[in-house]
Design an enzyme around this catalytic site. Structure first.
Site, mmCIF file in Angstrom:
data_model
loop_
_atom_site.group_PDB
_atom_site.id
_atom_site.type_symbol
_atom_site.label_atom_id
_atom_site.label_comp_id
_atom_site.label_asym_id
_atom_site.label_seq_id
_atom_site.Cartn_x
_atom_site.Cartn_y
_atom_site.Cartn_z
ATOM 1 N N ARG A 1 49.560 26.302 44.962
ATOM 2 C CA ARG A 1 48.455 27.047 45.566
ATOM 3 C C ARG A 1 47.987 26.291 46.793
ATOM 4 O O ARG A 1 47.531 25.154 46.711
ATOM 5 C CB ARG A 1 47.297 27.214 44.582
ATOM 6 N N SER B 1 47.227 38.584 38.183
ATOM 7 C CA SER B 1 45.922 38.191 37.665
ATOM 8 C C SER B 1 45.163 39.392 37.112
ATOM 9 O O SER B 1 45.295 40.516 37.618
ATOM 10 C CB SER B 1 45.077 37.547 38.767
ATOM 11 N N LYS C 1 36.977 27.505 41.660
ATOM 12 C CA LYS C 1 36.745 28.673 42.499
ATOM 13 C C LYS C 1 35.322 29.157 42.274
ATOM 14 O O LYS C 1 34.782 29.043 41.175
ATOM 15 C CB LYS C 1 37.711 29.813 42.136
#
Length: 209
Positions: free
Chosen positions: A42, A111, A140
């Site tokens: 990521r 997701s 996040k």
């Protein structure tokens, strides 16, 4: 041939934003030595050229240990780097389109934050579904409350493909996540931000027993 998703495994998502001591490829190596069964890259801050270069380096590490390598969001980088697959969020390229581009032998994950989204991801042909966030997480910024273990149980009971649980999971709370039906647990900060990611990974695994 599509690589198998190991049930009961741990996916480590490499990140250079929440820490800068280790490169993505070094994090991948340390995590795998500690027992990670899958690596996901990521990286949202780099240019496409830099991301492609990083992906190639991480792919070399994963190939050496025969561990599947997934790239977050970017179908193009996954295709060009020879990664084993891609993980797509709700606002990324649709799974059905990614499948046309990558073919049947690549892993595609999607997701979901609810049972309805999970069912749609399954219908779209994903190989696994990332469900979260399970616990509170600082990785996040989340506007919604954590799903929790009961919601995870509800989702896993109605979905036939593997469920990757993510969000605030560490060595203190990982075991109940597997008991709630998760096939794989995905982690970020508890490994990549650790002083020793390899040892942190081993601690995670020992906490599952």
């Amino acid at each position: 041939m599509k690589l198998e998703i190991k049930k009961g495994g741990i996916c480590v998502i490499t990140d250079s934003l929440i820490q800068n001591r280790f490169t993505h490829e070094k994090l991948a190596e340390l995590a795998i030595k500690g027992g990670a069964s899958l690596i996901q890259l990521r990286e949202k801050q780099k240019s496409d050229a830099d991301l492609f270069e990083i992906a190639q380096k991480v792919k070399v590490v994963c190939n050496r240990f025969k561990i599947p390598f997934i790239i977050n969001d970017r179908v193009d980088i996954a295709l060009l780097s020879g990664a084993d697959g891609v993980h797509l969020g709700q606002n990324d390229l649709p799974i059905v389109v990614a499948r046309k581009i990558l073919g049947e032998n690549k892993i595609i994950g999607g997701s979901a934050g609810s049972l309805a989204e999970a069912k749609q991801v399954e219908r779209d042909g994903a190989d696994y579904i990332g469900i979260g966030h399970i616990y509170h997480t600082s990785t996040k910024e989340k506007l919604s409350e954590p799903l929790g273990l009961e919601k995870l149980k509800e989702i896993t009971s109605q979905i036939s493909i593997p469920i990757f649980a993510i969000g605030g999971i560490n060595h203190k709370n990982i075991k109940p996540v597997f008991l709630a039906g998760a096939s794989v647990v995905a982690v970020i900060s508890c490994v990549v931000s650790a002083e020793n990611p390899e040892l942190a990974m081993k601690e995670l695994i020992s906490s599952c027993v």
